[in-house]
Write a protein that holds these residues in place. Structure first.
Motif, PDB file in Angstrom:
ATOM      1  N   GLN A 319       0.810  -1.445   0.068  1.00  0.00           N
ATOM      2  CA  GLN A 319       0.267  -0.138   0.084  1.00  0.00           C
ATOM      3  C   GLN A 319       0.923   0.998   0.018  1.00  0.00           C
ATOM      4  OE1 GLN A 319      -2.946   0.030  -0.280  1.00  0.00           O
ATOM      5  NE2 GLN A 319      -3.612  -2.249  -0.449  1.00  0.00           N
ATOM      6  N   ARG A 320       2.117   1.225   0.547  1.00  0.00           N
ATOM      7  CA  ARG A 320       2.903   2.481   0.950  1.00  0.00           C
ATOM      8  C   ARG A 320       3.957   2.297  -0.172  1.00  0.00           C
ATOM      9  NH1 ARG A 320       6.941   0.600   3.842  1.00  0.00           N
ATOM     10  NH2 ARG A 320       5.413   0.402   5.801  1.00  0.00           N
ATOM     11  N   GLY A 321       4.046   1.953  -1.297  1.00  0.00           N
ATOM     12  CA  GLY A 321       4.954   1.721  -2.240  1.00  0.00           C
ATOM     13  C   GLY A 321       6.376   2.141  -1.767  1.00  0.00           C
ATOM     14  N   SER A 322       6.711   1.728  -0.802  1.00  0.00           N
ATOM     15  CA  SER A 322       8.479   1.857  -0.180  1.00  0.00           C
ATOM     16  C   SER A 322       8.863   1.043   0.847  1.00  0.00           C
ATOM     17  CB  SER A 322       8.777   2.947  -0.956  1.00  0.00           C
ATOM     18  OG  SER A 322       8.197   3.916   0.868  1.00  0.00           O
ATOM     19  N   PHE A 323      10.230   0.719   0.230  1.00  0.00           N
ATOM     20  CA  PHE A 323      10.830   0.106   2.221  1.00  0.00           C
ATOM     21  C   PHE A 323      11.535   0.883   3.322  1.00  0.00           C
ATOM     22  CE2 PHE A 323      10.628  -4.664  -0.125  1.00  0.00           C
ATOM     23  CZ  PHE A 323      11.052  -4.962   1.403  1.00  0.00           C
ATOM     24  N   ASN A 392       9.185 -16.917   0.162  1.00  0.00           N
ATOM     25  CA  ASN A 392       8.875 -17.346  -1.981  1.00  0.00           C
ATOM     26  C   ASN A 392       8.902 -15.999  -2.240  1.00  0.00           C
ATOM     27  OD1 ASN A 392      10.432 -19.793  -2.318  1.00  0.00           O
ATOM     28  ND2 ASN A 392       8.254 -20.574  -2.382  1.00  0.00           N
ATOM     29  N   LEU A 393       8.130 -15.083  -1.531  1.00  0.00           N
ATOM     30  CA  LEU A 393       8.067 -14.246  -2.080  1.00  0.00           C
ATOM     31  C   LEU A 393       9.115 -12.795  -2.532  1.00  0.00           C
ATOM     32  CD1 LEU A 393       3.811 -13.169  -0.840  1.00  0.00           C
ATOM     33  CD2 LEU A 393       4.494 -13.262  -3.401  1.00  0.00           C
ATOM     34  N   LEU A 394       9.581 -13.014  -1.026  1.00  0.00           N
ATOM     35  CA  LEU A 394      11.048 -12.697  -0.590  1.00  0.00           C
ATOM     36  C   LEU A 394      12.108 -12.410  -1.357  1.00  0.00           C
ATOM     37  CD1 LEU A 394      10.676 -12.101   3.331  1.00  0.00           C
ATOM     38  CD2 LEU A 394       9.486 -10.383   0.634  1.00  0.00           C
ATOM     39  N   LEU A 395      12.158 -14.186  -2.251  1.00  0.00           N
ATOM     40  CA  LEU A 395      13.047 -14.140  -3.127  1.00  0.00           C
ATOM     41  C   LEU A 395      13.569 -13.330  -4.348  1.00  0.00           C
ATOM     42  CD1 LEU A 395      12.403 -18.186  -3.175  1.00  0.00           C
ATOM     43  CD2 LEU A 395      14.666 -16.655  -1.116  1.00  0.00           C
ATOM     44  N   PRO A 396      12.766 -12.498  -4.846  1.00  0.00           N
ATOM     45  CA  PRO A 396      13.004 -12.319  -6.631  1.00  0.00           C
ATOM     46  C   PRO A 396      13.523 -10.668  -6.114  1.00  0.00           C
ATOM     47  CG  PRO A 396      10.270 -13.534  -6.428  1.00  0.00           C
ATOM     48  CD  PRO A 396      11.193 -12.559  -5.313  1.00  0.00           C
ATOM     49  N   ASN A 397      14.230 -10.255  -7.139  1.00  0.00           N
ATOM     50  CA  ASN A 397      14.486  -8.772  -6.774  1.00  0.00           C
ATOM     51  C   ASN A 397      13.857  -7.980  -6.471  1.00  0.00           C
ATOM     52  OD1 ASN A 397      17.990  -9.171  -7.824  1.00  0.00           O
ATOM     53  ND2 ASN A 397      16.597  -9.517  -9.461  1.00  0.00           N
ATOM     54  N   THR A 398      12.375  -7.776  -7.130  1.00  0.00           N
ATOM     55  CA  THR A 398      11.318  -6.832  -7.002  1.00  0.00           C
ATOM     56  C   THR A 398      10.518  -7.119  -6.151  1.00  0.00           C
ATOM     57  OG1 THR A 398      10.599  -7.342  -9.129  1.00  0.00           O
ATOM     58  CG2 THR A 398      12.450  -5.484  -8.935  1.00  0.00           C
ATOM     59  N   LEU A 399       9.301  -6.405  -5.209  1.00  0.00           N
ATOM     60  CA  LEU A 399       7.883  -6.618  -5.126  1.00  0.00           C
ATOM     61  C   LEU A 399       6.547  -5.668  -5.694  1.00  0.00           C
ATOM     62  CD1 LEU A 399       9.067  -6.960  -0.940  1.00  0.00           C
ATOM     63  CD2 LEU A 399       7.568  -9.133  -2.659  1.00  0.00           C
ATOM     64  N   PRO A 400       6.161  -6.879  -6.281  1.00  0.00           N
ATOM     65  CA  PRO A 400       5.050  -6.061  -6.730  1.00  0.00           C
ATOM     66  C   PRO A 400       4.661  -4.495  -5.583  1.00  0.00           C
ATOM     67  CG  PRO A 400       3.832  -7.815  -5.967  1.00  0.00           C
ATOM     68  CD  PRO A 400       5.759  -8.028  -5.621  1.00  0.00           C
ATOM     69  N   MET A 401       3.771  -3.641  -5.863  1.00  0.00           N
ATOM     70  CA  MET A 401       3.634  -2.475  -4.784  1.00  0.00           C
ATOM     71  C   MET A 401       1.896  -2.134  -5.382  1.00  0.00           C
ATOM     72  SD  MET A 401       5.793  -1.711  -2.958  1.00  0.00           S
ATOM     73  CE  MET A 401       7.112  -3.303  -2.361  1.00  0.00           C
ATOM     74  N   LEU A 402       0.910  -1.846  -4.904  1.00  0.00           N
ATOM     75  CA  LEU A 402      -0.271  -1.348  -4.861  1.00  0.00           C
ATOM     76  C   LEU A 402      -0.675  -0.210  -5.144  1.00  0.00           C
ATOM     77  CD1 LEU A 402      -2.204  -4.830  -3.392  1.00  0.00           C
ATOM     78  CD2 LEU A 402      -0.853  -4.397  -5.698  1.00  0.00           C
ATOM     79  N   GLU A 408       2.448   3.227 -13.248  1.00  0.00           N
ATOM     80  CA  GLU A 408       2.022   2.024 -12.894  1.00  0.00           C
ATOM     81  C   GLU A 408       3.430   1.083 -13.720  1.00  0.00           C
ATOM     82  OE1 GLU A 408      -0.655  -0.216 -16.830  1.00  0.00           O
ATOM     83  OE2 GLU A 408      -1.166   2.415 -15.989  1.00  0.00           O
ATOM     84  N   ASP A 409       3.968   1.949 -14.287  1.00  0.00           N
ATOM     85  CA  ASP A 409       5.564   1.670 -14.675  1.00  0.00           C
ATOM     86  C   ASP A 409       6.567   1.051 -13.659  1.00  0.00           C
ATOM     87  OD1 ASP A 409       5.545   3.741 -14.567  1.00  0.00           O
ATOM     88  OD2 ASP A 409       7.112   4.577 -16.300  1.00  0.00           O
ATOM     89  N   GLU A 410       6.012   2.049 -12.099  1.00  0.00           N
ATOM     90  CA  GLU A 410       6.699   1.995 -11.529  1.00  0.00           C
ATOM     91  C   GLU A 410       6.026   1.357 -10.012  1.00  0.00           C
ATOM     92  OE1 GLU A 410       8.111   5.867 -10.845  1.00  0.00           O
ATOM     93  OE2 GLU A 410       8.878   6.311 -12.261  1.00  0.00           O
ATOM     94  N   GLN A 411       5.778   0.369 -10.607  1.00  0.00           N
ATOM     95  CA  GLN A 411       5.055  -0.373  -9.334  1.00  0.00           C
ATOM     96  C   GLN A 411       5.759  -1.477  -8.624  1.00  0.00           C
ATOM     97  OE1 GLN A 411       1.042  -1.255 -10.636  1.00  0.00           O
ATOM     98  NE2 GLN A 411       0.070   0.597  -9.896  1.00  0.00           N
ATOM     99  N   LEU A 412       6.332  -1.769  -9.559  1.00  0.00           N
ATOM    100  CA  LEU A 412       7.550  -2.527  -8.786  1.00  0.00           C
ATOM    101  C   LEU A 412       8.967  -2.095  -7.772  1.00  0.00           C
ATOM    102  CD1 LEU A 412       7.963  -5.754 -11.965  1.00  0.00           C
ATOM    103  CD2 LEU A 412       6.897  -5.510  -9.496  1.00  0.00           C
ATOM    104  N   THR A 413       9.660  -2.795  -6.695  1.00  0.00           N
ATOM    105  CA  THR A 413      10.661  -1.974  -6.146  1.00  0.00           C
ATOM    106  C   THR A 413      11.659  -2.719  -5.978  1.00  0.00           C
ATOM    107  OG1 THR A 413      10.680  -0.852  -4.102  1.00  0.00           O
ATOM    108  CG2 THR A 413       9.555  -2.567  -3.931  1.00  0.00           C
ATOM    109  N   PRO A 414      12.472  -2.753  -5.301  1.00  0.00           N
ATOM    110  CA  PRO A 414      13.702  -3.628  -5.560  1.00  0.00           C
ATOM    111  C   PRO A 414      13.854  -4.238  -3.857  1.00  0.00           C
ATOM    112  CG  PRO A 414      14.551  -1.551  -7.086  1.00  0.00           C
ATOM    113  CD  PRO A 414      13.318  -1.203  -5.833  1.00  0.00           C
ATOM    114  N   THR A 415      13.969  -5.250  -3.757  1.00  0.00           N
ATOM    115  CA  THR A 415      13.817  -5.612  -2.612  1.00  0.00           C
ATOM    116  C   THR A 415      15.459  -6.308  -2.117  1.00  0.00           C
ATOM    117  OG1 THR A 415      12.256  -7.688  -3.822  1.00  0.00           O
ATOM    118  CG2 THR A 415      13.573  -8.286  -1.433  1.00  0.00           C
TER     119      THR A 415
END
Length: 463
Positions: A319-323, A392-402, A408-415
């Motif tokens: 929901q926040r969109g950032s770590f 497993n959700l924390l394994l990829p390079n990015t996490l989806p943000m809502l 829209e093109d920035e709805q993935l944030t680096p893990t």
């Protein structure tokens, strides 16, 4: 630099290293027994110097075990050196173990102010607070700090190298065949309640806002050794103390307030305290089933707490969109705990198909049969499918943000790489207990190790 030579292939190097260790460390501690002012007045200064040097050496060994690879080179070498001393001591081994336990008991208590606190409470109310303040200052005197760190490091190593003489142990290790942990503790007549009292004091100091971060780092190392000792000597802790300590440790783990470096030792201490609480007049089979059941209950409870905390944190992130820094800290803490909890009852020779969540009737020669030092060996811990999915959700390079505020093109944030590294370690531990999960995870691990993956070395080294 000399102590690691106790593992050298050259026998003469080993002999010299053990000799130096005995002269510089063991002899001053055993001879003075925690009272360096003993003997003739002319020797007082010399005795104090030898005595403090011995504890400072042990303190440095404890500090070294915190570094990468240090556990093997520092505390590991200390355990080997002690074993060789017991072998060489032969008939004198029991006396040596007894005197070492008495010395570390005295120093471990006094360096935390436990004995002096009792004196302060016996004084009138007006003088007690002033003395308490004075004691807190002395606790962080360089000499006191070295003695405290060194004594708990030595006690933890002593517990590791002495074999418990319980009914489930078929034969003693040849390295300590002349003395056991149980024999040493009983012969020394130490009050085992000081273990839980010391942990309480260390916990209070680490939670105190008046203690600076650099001092807390040293206290964390001492707390780790204290927990390791409790995991080995839990059967000697008085029943009421064991119950109180169990509740405090469980609450700390549930609230994620315990330092991440203390999680493995805290989990092992909880297992030992559970066994102590279950000790009564039941027969062996009934006791084993009760220990298995109670350990399984609190482990599953902690895993459910981890699942809830992870879901809540990831939902807020989406929901926040950032770590945030606290998000990474919490998730790293949770991942580390999930990995450690999943390893409860693990043995390298086990086969998951032969294990169960309960104590089952097995031959005492079975590799998964519980022992005094491993009371829940063979217990199978399986986190829920949902919790495995969250890992497993924390394994990829990015996490989806809502978040609607994110383009829209920035709805993935680096893990964060540190978080991914923790996630891969946790996945590896889960795979050790679940063969089907291991097969499913092979492609994930292989992809991360592929040379075109551009993975952070900190991550790929954990795959």
């Amino acid at each position: 630099p000399v102590l690691p030579l106790v593992s050298d292939a050259e026998a003469s190097c080993v002999m010299k290293a053990v000799e130096f260790f005995s002269v510089l460390v063991i002899e001053p501690i055993v001879e003075l027994g925690g009272y360096p002012e003993r003997h003739d007045d002319d020797d007082v200064d010399r005795n104090k110097t030898r005595y403090l040097v011995a504890w400072r050496i042990l303190s440095k060994l404890s500090d070294g075990s915190k570094e990468a690879g240090g556990s093997r080179n520092a505390s590991g070498s200390l355990i080997i050196a002690l074993r060789k001393l017991f072998i060489n001591g032969k008939d004198n081994s029991k006396s040596l173990a007894k005197n070492l336990f008495r010395a570390v008991y005295h120093v471990g208590a006094t360096s935390l102010g436990l004995d002096r606190q009792e004196k302060s409470h016996s004084m009138n109310d007006s003088s007690a607070p002033m003395l308490e303040d004075e004691l807190e200052i002395k606790l962080f005197d360089p000499n006191t700090t070295a003695m405290r760190t060194g004594s708990w490091c030595l006690l933890a190593s002593l517990c590791c190298c002495l074999t418990a003489d319980d009914s489930n142990t078929t034969k003693l290790s040849s390295s300590t065949a002349n003395v056991s942990l149980s024999q040493a503790v009983r012969a020394s007549r130490i009050d085992s309640s000081f273990l839980t009292l010391s942990l309480q004091k260390l916990r209070a100091l680490m939670n105190s806002p008046d203690v600076t971060p650099d001092k807390k780092a040293n206290l964390a190392a001492t707390s780790r050794d204290c927990l390791r000792v409790i995991s080995k000597m839990g059967c000697f802790v008085p029943f009421d103390d064991a119950e109180a300590c169990f509740v405090e440790l469980q609450n700390d783990l549930e609230s994620f307030t315990v330092s991440i470096v203390l999680i493995p030792s805290a989990v092992h201490a909880l297992v030992a305290l559970t066994k102590r609480i279950c000790d009564d007049d039941k027969n062996d089979d009934s006791r084993e089933k009760e220990v298995f059941g109670k350990v399984r209950d609190w482990v599953n409870g902690l895993l459910r707490r981890c699942e809830t905390a992870t879901e809540s944190c990831l939902s807020s992130l989406a929901q926040r969109g950032s770590f945030l820094e606290q998000d990474e800290k919490l998730l790293s803490h949770v991942l580390y705990m999930v990995g450690e909890l999943s390893m409860v009852g693990f043995t390298s020779q086990e086969e998951s198909s032969r294990l169960s969540g309960n104590a089952v009737k097995k031959s005492r020669d079975d590799v998964t049969y519980p022992t005094g030092s491993e009371p829940v060996r063979g217990l199978l811990i399986r986190p829920s499918t949902r919790l495995v999915h969250l890992v497993n959700l924390l394994l990829p390079n990015t996490l989806p943000m809502l978040s609607s505020s994110v383009a829209e093109d920035e709805q993935l944030t680096p893990t964060p790489s540190a978080l991914r590294a923790h996630a891969f370690i946790t996945l590896g531990k889960l795979c050790l207990r679940d063969e089907s999960l291991a097969k499913e995870s092979l492609n994930i691990l292989a992809r991360e190790l592929h040379r075109d993956s551009h993975s952070d070395p900190a991550v790929s080294s954990n795959c």
